[in-house]
Every structure is written in C-alpha cells, then in structure tokens.
Design a protein around this motif. Structure first.
Motif, PDB file in Angstrom:
ATOM      1  N   GLU A  39       0.837  -1.202   0.000  1.00 49.55           N
ATOM      2  CA  GLU A  39       0.000   0.000   0.000  1.00 49.55           C
ATOM      3  C   GLU A  39       0.879   1.262   0.000  1.00 49.55           C
ATOM      4  O   GLU A  39       1.827   1.360   0.762  1.00 49.55           O
ATOM      5  CB  GLU A  39      -0.892  -0.020   1.264  1.00 49.55           C
ATOM      6  CG  GLU A  39      -1.869   1.121   1.319  1.00 49.55           C
ATOM      7  CD  GLU A  39      -2.812   1.034   2.530  1.00 49.55           C
ATOM      8  OE1 GLU A  39      -2.856  -0.013   3.200  1.00 49.55           O
ATOM      9  OE2 GLU A  39      -3.504   2.031   2.783  1.00 49.55           O
ATOM     10  N   LEU A  63       0.440 -13.149  -1.345  1.00 46.10           N
ATOM     11  CA  LEU A  63      -0.791 -12.381  -1.175  1.00 46.10           C
ATOM     12  C   LEU A  63      -1.055 -11.911   0.253  1.00 46.10           C
ATOM     13  O   LEU A  63      -2.209 -11.763   0.652  1.00 46.10           O
ATOM     14  CB  LEU A  63      -1.983 -13.169  -1.740  1.00 46.10           C
ATOM     15  CG  LEU A  63      -1.906 -13.373  -3.261  1.00 46.10           C
ATOM     16  CD1 LEU A  63      -3.110 -14.150  -3.758  1.00 46.10           C
ATOM     17  CD2 LEU A  63      -1.782 -12.047  -3.998  1.00 46.10           C
ATOM     18  N   LEU A  69      -1.090  -4.654  -1.668  1.00 50.50           N
ATOM     19  CA  LEU A  69      -2.285  -3.796  -1.582  1.00 50.50           C
ATOM     20  C   LEU A  69      -2.152  -2.470  -2.346  1.00 50.50           C
ATOM     21  O   LEU A  69      -3.137  -1.763  -2.521  1.00 50.50           O
ATOM     22  CB  LEU A  69      -2.681  -3.547  -0.133  1.00 50.50           C
ATOM     23  CG  LEU A  69      -3.369  -4.723   0.583  1.00 50.50           C
ATOM     24  CD1 LEU A  69      -3.642  -4.406   2.041  1.00 50.50           C
ATOM     25  CD2 LEU A  69      -4.673  -5.114  -0.112  1.00 50.50           C
TER      26      LEU A  69
ATOM     27  N   VAL B  72      -8.660  -2.679   3.222  1.00 46.64           N
ATOM     28  CA  VAL B  72      -8.195  -4.019   3.597  1.00 46.64           C
ATOM     29  C   VAL B  72      -6.920  -3.919   4.448  1.00 46.64           C
ATOM     30  O   VAL B  72      -6.764  -4.648   5.435  1.00 46.64           O
ATOM     31  CB  VAL B  72      -8.003  -4.905   2.346  1.00 46.64           C
ATOM     32  CG1 VAL B  72      -7.288  -6.203   2.691  1.00 46.64           C
ATOM     33  CG2 VAL B  72      -9.367  -5.225   1.728  1.00 46.64           C
ATOM     34  N   GLY B  73      -6.055  -2.994   4.118  1.00 45.64           N
ATOM     35  CA  GLY B  73      -4.845  -2.775   4.914  1.00 45.64           C
ATOM     36  C   GLY B  73      -5.183  -2.339   6.335  1.00 45.64           C
ATOM     37  O   GLY B  73      -4.609  -2.843   7.301  1.00 45.64           O
ATOM     38  N   SER B  77      -4.485  -4.435   9.696  1.00 39.00           N
ATOM     39  CA  SER B  77      -3.617  -3.901  10.758  1.00 39.00           C
ATOM     40  C   SER B  77      -4.329  -3.900  12.104  1.00 39.00           C
ATOM     41  O   SER B  77      -3.707  -4.191  13.140  1.00 39.00           O
ATOM     42  CB  SER B  77      -3.171  -2.474  10.425  1.00 39.00           C
ATOM     43  OG  SER B  77      -2.365  -2.486   9.276  1.00 39.00           O
ATOM     44  N   LEU B  80      -4.016  -7.377  13.302  1.00 43.20           N
ATOM     45  CA  LEU B  80      -2.651  -7.707  13.737  1.00 43.20           C
ATOM     46  C   LEU B  80      -2.293  -7.002  15.042  1.00 43.20           C
ATOM     47  O   LEU B  80      -1.500  -7.506  15.835  1.00 43.20           O
ATOM     48  CB  LEU B  80      -1.634  -7.331  12.646  1.00 43.20           C
ATOM     49  CG  LEU B  80      -1.687  -8.192  11.383  1.00 43.20           C
ATOM     50  CD1 LEU B  80      -0.838  -7.578  10.272  1.00 43.20           C
ATOM     51  CD2 LEU B  80      -1.210  -9.615  11.663  1.00 43.20           C
ATOM     52  N   GLU B  97     -17.619  -8.835  -0.905  1.00 48.92           N
ATOM     53  CA  GLU B  97     -16.927  -9.820  -1.750  1.00 48.92           C
ATOM     54  C   GLU B  97     -15.444  -9.437  -1.928  1.00 48.92           C
ATOM     55  O   GLU B  97     -14.562 -10.300  -1.887  1.00 48.92           O
ATOM     56  CB  GLU B  97     -17.647  -9.836  -3.107  1.00 48.92           C
ATOM     57  CG  GLU B  97     -17.450 -11.081  -3.917  1.00 48.92           C
ATOM     58  CD  GLU B  97     -18.234 -10.988  -5.228  1.00 48.92           C
ATOM     59  OE1 GLU B  97     -19.261 -10.255  -5.298  1.00 48.92           O
ATOM     60  OE2 GLU B  97     -17.810 -11.623  -6.208  1.00 48.92           O
ATOM     61  N   ILE B  98     -15.215  -8.148  -2.118  1.00 44.95           N
ATOM     62  CA  ILE B  98     -13.841  -7.652  -2.311  1.00 44.95           C
ATOM     63  C   ILE B  98     -12.995  -7.927  -1.069  1.00 44.95           C
ATOM     64  O   ILE B  98     -11.831  -8.333  -1.168  1.00 44.95           O
ATOM     65  CB  ILE B  98     -13.871  -6.136  -2.648  1.00 44.95           C
ATOM     66  CG1 ILE B  98     -14.409  -5.926  -4.065  1.00 44.95           C
ATOM     67  CG2 ILE B  98     -12.487  -5.516  -2.496  1.00 44.95           C
ATOM     68  CD1 ILE B  98     -14.632  -4.467  -4.441  1.00 44.95           C
ATOM     69  N   ILE B 101     -12.555 -12.032  -0.445  1.00 48.09           N
ATOM     70  CA  ILE B 101     -11.623 -12.737  -1.320  1.00 48.09           C
ATOM     71  C   ILE B 101     -10.182 -12.463  -0.903  1.00 48.09           C
ATOM     72  O   ILE B 101      -9.327 -13.358  -0.940  1.00 48.09           O
ATOM     73  CB  ILE B 101     -11.881 -12.373  -2.802  1.00 48.09           C
ATOM     74  CG1 ILE B 101     -11.180 -13.352  -3.704  1.00 48.09           C
ATOM     75  CG2 ILE B 101     -11.481 -10.988  -3.130  1.00 48.09           C
ATOM     76  CD1 ILE B 101     -11.460 -13.105  -5.163  1.00 48.09           C
ATOM     77  N   GLN B 102      -9.927 -11.238  -0.449  1.00 46.25           N
ATOM     78  CA  GLN B 102      -8.557 -10.897  -0.077  1.00 46.25           C
ATOM     79  C   GLN B 102      -8.161 -11.551   1.250  1.00 46.25           C
ATOM     80  O   GLN B 102      -7.032 -12.026   1.397  1.00 46.25           O
ATOM     81  CB  GLN B 102      -8.372  -9.380  -0.060  1.00 46.25           C
ATOM     82  CG  GLN B 102      -8.545  -8.822  -1.469  1.00 46.25           C
ATOM     83  CD  GLN B 102      -8.225  -7.343  -1.585  1.00 46.25           C
ATOM     84  OE1 GLN B 102      -7.079  -6.951  -1.579  1.00 46.25           O
ATOM     85  NE2 GLN B 102      -9.256  -6.531  -1.670  1.00 46.25           N
ATOM     86  N   LYS B 104      -9.480 -14.294   2.291  1.00 46.03           N
ATOM     87  CA  LYS B 104      -9.414 -15.729   1.985  1.00 46.03           C
ATOM     88  C   LYS B 104      -8.009 -16.090   1.486  1.00 46.03           C
ATOM     89  O   LYS B 104      -7.382 -17.014   1.994  1.00 46.03           O
ATOM     90  CB  LYS B 104     -10.469 -16.067   0.920  1.00 46.03           C
ATOM     91  CG  LYS B 104     -10.461 -17.504   0.444  1.00 46.03           C
ATOM     92  CD  LYS B 104     -11.579 -17.715  -0.576  1.00 46.03           C
ATOM     93  CE  LYS B 104     -11.228 -18.750  -1.619  1.00 46.03           C
ATOM     94  NZ  LYS B 104     -12.100 -18.674  -2.798  1.00 46.03           N
ATOM     95  N   TYR B 105      -7.520 -15.326   0.520  1.00 47.02           N
ATOM     96  CA  TYR B 105      -6.237 -15.694  -0.076  1.00 47.02           C
ATOM     97  C   TYR B 105      -5.038 -15.342   0.797  1.00 47.02           C
ATOM     98  O   TYR B 105      -3.964 -15.915   0.644  1.00 47.02           O
ATOM     99  CB  TYR B 105      -6.108 -15.099  -1.474  1.00 47.02           C
ATOM    100  CG  TYR B 105      -7.079 -15.740  -2.456  1.00 47.02           C
ATOM    101  CD1 TYR B 105      -7.289 -17.113  -2.444  1.00 47.02           C
ATOM    102  CD2 TYR B 105      -7.787 -14.974  -3.368  1.00 47.02           C
ATOM    103  CE1 TYR B 105      -8.174 -17.706  -3.313  1.00 47.02           C
ATOM    104  CE2 TYR B 105      -8.676 -15.559  -4.264  1.00 47.02           C
ATOM    105  CZ  TYR B 105      -8.874 -16.938  -4.227  1.00 47.02           C
ATOM    106  OH  TYR B 105      -9.752 -17.518  -5.098  1.00 47.02           O
ATOM    107  N   SER B 106      -5.222 -14.393   1.713  1.00 46.06           N
ATOM    108  CA  SER B 106      -4.114 -14.121   2.643  1.00 46.06           C
ATOM    109  C   SER B 106      -4.246 -14.988   3.895  1.00 46.06           C
ATOM    110  O   SER B 106      -3.437 -14.900   4.805  1.00 46.06           O
ATOM    111  CB  SER B 106      -4.084 -12.643   3.030  1.00 46.06           C
ATOM    112  OG  SER B 106      -5.250 -12.275   3.745  1.00 46.06           O
ATOM    113  N   GLN B 107      -5.291 -15.843   3.886  1.00 49.43           N
ATOM    114  CA  GLN B 107      -5.573 -16.724   5.035  1.00 49.43           C
ATOM    115  C   GLN B 107      -5.669 -15.937   6.341  1.00 49.43           C
ATOM    116  O   GLN B 107      -5.095 -16.326   7.362  1.00 49.43           O
ATOM    117  CB  GLN B 107      -4.546 -17.858   5.112  1.00 49.43           C
ATOM    118  CG  GLN B 107      -4.672 -18.824   3.933  1.00 49.43           C
ATOM    119  CD  GLN B 107      -3.663 -19.968   3.979  1.00 49.43           C
ATOM    120  OE1 GLN B 107      -3.066 -20.263   4.999  1.00 49.43           O
ATOM    121  NE2 GLN B 107      -3.471 -20.614   2.839  1.00 49.43           N
TER     122      GLN B 107
END
Lengths: 303, 303
Positions: A39, A63, A69, B72-73, B77, B80, B97-98, B101-102, B104-107
C-alpha cells in the motif's frame, strides 16, 4: 550496464510512520521492474521521482496485504494517466481474481493489456527473459505460498580492446562479429584471433529477493554466490520463537543465510513496526555477515 | 459536544505528492467514524496521531479505488494489532466480496467481528443511530453507484438553569426528570413547570459528505440547511465538460450547490492531480459561496 535496486518500502504488515510496506524498483539497463507493491507504493514512486509509466513488469511474491495492496491503485493510475503499452504481471494464481473483481465493481476497463502470468511456488521456474536478464522464482517457506525472485544478468559478449581497433584499423562493422568470435584479417592478410582482440566482459551479476520466509536452507542453493541478496529480517533474534511461529526470519538468521550462501552483499528489510530504531537489527546481522545494509526508503543499491 | 471532521485525504484518483486519496475522520462526542478509506489512510491516521483502534464505524461511499483501497490494509492492521471489539462497516454490497476474497487468499481470520451492512444507493436510508447522532445515506449521481452520508446530531434535552437548582434546592436526582418535562414541586407544594426551569439545548448540528457526484439538484433537499457540507470539486469550471463526462463537480458548481442548499459552511475537496495549487479552486468557489474552505490533509473543521 545499470543494475540497481531502489527501496520503496521496508516495513512489514502493520504500519509505522516514515516506513512503507514492501516494494522495490529494479533498474536493469534502463528497464524498470517492480518487485512487490505494498500500500502506498505509487506515492513512493512519486516521492522518489521514479516514473511509474516506465515500469513494464511487476512481480508479486505473495498475497499478504503488505506486499500487494498498492497494486490495484497503481494499475488504475497508469490507466487513468493514459497508458496503452502492455504491462506484465507475475504473481500467485489468485491475484488475477483479486484484480478482476475490483476492476469489475469499479467498472474499470483498462486501456492497456495487463498480461498476467501465474507463478508456481513449489518449484523454481524461469518466468521472464530479455536481452539483459533472466528472472527466476525462488520457492520460499512462509505461512502462505510465497516466492522470491532472482534476477540474473546474462553473460555479455567480450569487450573489444580499443587500442587494437585503432592500431589495426578495424572497421566498425567488423566489431560485432569479432566480439562473437570471428577472426579479423587485415589488409596484408594477417589473421588476428577474436580472443586476442577482446577482453572478457564483466562478471554477470545476480540479485536475489527473499521475502517473506522462515529461515531455511531449502533455498540456499538458489541464492548461492549472488552479488546482492535482499532478505527479510522481521525480528531480532530475541524473538526467534515469534519469528518461527509467524514464518519470518531474524536479523541474525539473515546474516547466517548470507554467510552460508556466500553472497557478496546483504540488504535486510521487512522490519516489524515494533522497531523504531533499526541499527540494532543491523548490528546483530553484522555479527554474522559484516557486509550488510539496512533497506531504507529511497536508498539505491548497485547490484 | 465534540463534533468535528479531520481531513485525511483530499485528492482524486491519480496520485499527487503530498495529497492523499479521500478519507475523513469524524469525531462525534469522542466516537470515531471513518468516511471513505483511500490508499494510505492508515498511514495518514498515524501521521496525524489519530488512534485507529478507536474507529468503530467505517462508511464507504463507492467502489472507485481512491475511496476504498486503504480499507483491507486498515482492517488487517487492526487485526494484527490485537483488536477484538466489533467493527461496523457500511458500503456498497459488492464490498463484502472484495474484502472476503482478499482475506481468503491471505488466510486472514480476523480476531474481531467485522459487521458489514450493505447500503442502497437509490434511496436515502438511516443506516446508523446512537445516543448522539443519526447517519443517513445521500444518493449521489456518479459513474457507479455512490452515496454520500449525513451525520445529524440528535436534539438534546433542554439544559437545566443552574441558578434555579440552587434557589429552589432541586435534588440532583430530579434534574433528569425535569429535563424530560416533569414538573418540580418544592417543599411548600409549589409547582414549577419544566419549561420554566430549563433552556433550550444547542441547535443540533448536521454534517453532510458528498463525494463523488456530478452537480445535480437531486440531493439538494438532503443537504438543505446543513451546518457543514463537504462537497467534491474535482475540476475548475473551465473543465465543465470534463466534469460532466466523468460525473464530477467543478469548484464553481460546488459553491452554487452550497448556496442553493443554504448551508452554513462549505469544504471542497477531491481535487484533480492536475492542480498543484489549490487556491484558484477556492477563489472560484468563493465567488458563489464565500464561506468556503479547502480540504487539506490534517485540517480539522468544527461542525
């Protein structure tokens, strides 16, 4: 030939003032390669006066948000600023879906072709090659699928010895042939072998980028003898357990890897936001590998 | 009661040095509301010393990247950094959805509950209410579905007149009842009406946020008489055609809207990257509506 890397971001996932998440700009003979795109990367490019439209290839290691990002914003800005030439993107297969869904809902139809290559994270593969450089993946060991990237300069043709050109009056159009191994025959019919008219080209240099990964010897062969290694060093060694738990490396371990891989020079980065001062990480790393440097925003390293 | 807005970003889609894409932090009686979340918003929060964990509600106007790519960032954060209290998110239905999906793929499994409310862009609806404030959507007219947001302070109970409390020796526990309209009967049996013991509370204030939209009178009634209006002003009026084409507003039009809506004060923002200097936009706007101000990063406006 120019072969250097500029650090655009050096932080790990949580934000810290004055550091940006991971991104690097590699300049290989005036071709721009972007490695990861956390980002704010597009603002970092602006900040350091790097012309984003000159980037033709973008490599995404994995990812986790701190590595990608900034990508959709950058792709979108290139579009809005009128890009029409193709852009090549390399990353985990799911990246395509992440981009597609966002452009779908923002109703963005890119003016340029975005050519995506999904990369495998289980084996090393060659993913790009041009006249100057070969790019290969380095399988890493992180919480999710993750690859590093190795940029290997190609072996160049030998250099012609200028004094011989003058002395023997070698025509300019003969020089490329001589470099490729052809002999030169002067007006008197004397034959000069290519090897006597040329010197070896500079040693082809290699840059390896390893982020994020737990310290492991699995990728040691891939980075053996590279000229410049970037390796993550998220924590100091007193947080070894935390590093293992989160599949990251400590600064001491990064130094050890550089030592074992016999690299020439090491850059460490991807620092946890808990470290306001980075010198202690560097000092720790240097106890293993003295020729180590901190990734700091805006700094350029020659490969 | 505190009711102010801090500008975190004032630029439109393409990046420009020293300006950030759109985001604002609204403080209503020490509750934090984030409006839009362009790329880099979490860094802007850090820069201006605003504690991101205090944000409990985030409102996203639409799915153009300059209004949500920092989301998403920021969500990641907060996770975290150990957030466990719920976070409420309001935005277009596709936003879910946006995000999904993110993660999901970053687990990423968020430690806190992210409670998403999809908002409609065709009609104005109340989307949130607490003791102090009501939040309603304002349907706007942009290239994709887009809503503004109106934050209306609730009418407070009347204020008790301190002198009367002392003079009549009104017990403390009676005061809330008197404020709510109950009469007070003193020891001698004399009845005092609530209206004679209280004064009207301050006028409840309203903040309206309108970005992005073409200049239109459709949402005029929604922003009528608000105390503070933020309105986009992407271009100057010499680019009126471009503004219409891209469904944006000029600074002159923003002033006209403020005038017609009879607002008290106007902030303009969402400036095109073509404007390095912003004073000309403000001057143009002021020819229509003198009580106008530029959205500049870090500036705080009282509502």
């Amino acid at each position: 030939m120019k072969f250097d890397v500029t650090i655009l971001g050096s932080s790990s996932a949580t934000p810290i003032f004055n550091r940006n998440p991971t991104s690097q700009l590699l300049n290989v003979n005036e071709k721009y390669f972007l490695i990861d795109c956390g980002e704010g990367t597009q603002n970092q490019l602006l900040r350091f006066g790097i012309k984003a439209p000159r980037i033709d290839h973008i490599f995404i290691s994995h990812l986790h948000g701190d590595h990608y990002l900034g990508l959709v914003g950058l792709l979108s800005s290139l579009h809005l600023n009128g890009r029409i030439k193709p852009l090549y993107l390399y990353g985990p297969p799911q990246l395509q879906e992440i981009i597609d869904i966002q452009f779908k809902y923002s109703q963005t139809q890119l003016r340029y072709s975005l050519i995506f290559s999904a990369i495998r994270s289980d084996i090393s593969t060659k993913i790009y090659e041009n006249y100057d450089v070969i790019v290969e993946t380095i399988p890493l060991d992180h919480r999710i699928e993750c690859t590093g990237f190795k940029f290997s300069e190609k072996k160049r043709l030998p250099k012609i010895i200028k004094e011989k050109v003058q002395k023997l009056e070698i025509p300019v159009d003969q020089i490329p042939l001589i470099k490729k191994g052809a002999p030169f025959i002067d007006k008197k019919g004397v034959v000069y072998l290519s090897k006597d008219l040329t010197t070896e080209a500079d040693h082809p240099k290699v840059y390896a980028y390893c982020s994020d990964t737990i310290c492991s010897w699995n990728y040691l062969s891939a980075i053996q003898n590279v000229d410049l290694l970037y390796h993550e060093a998220t924590f100091m060694n007193d947080m070894l357990d935390r590093a293992a738990e989160t599949f990251h490396t400590t600064s001491l371990q990064a130094g050890e890897i550089a030592l074992k891989a016999n690299v020439r020079k090491l850059i460490i980065g991807h620092f946890s936001a808990r470290y306001r001062e980075l010198e202690p990480l560097l000092e720790e790393c240097k106890t293993m590998f003295p020729n180590s440097f901190l990734a700091t925003e805006g700094q350029k390293f020659e490969v």
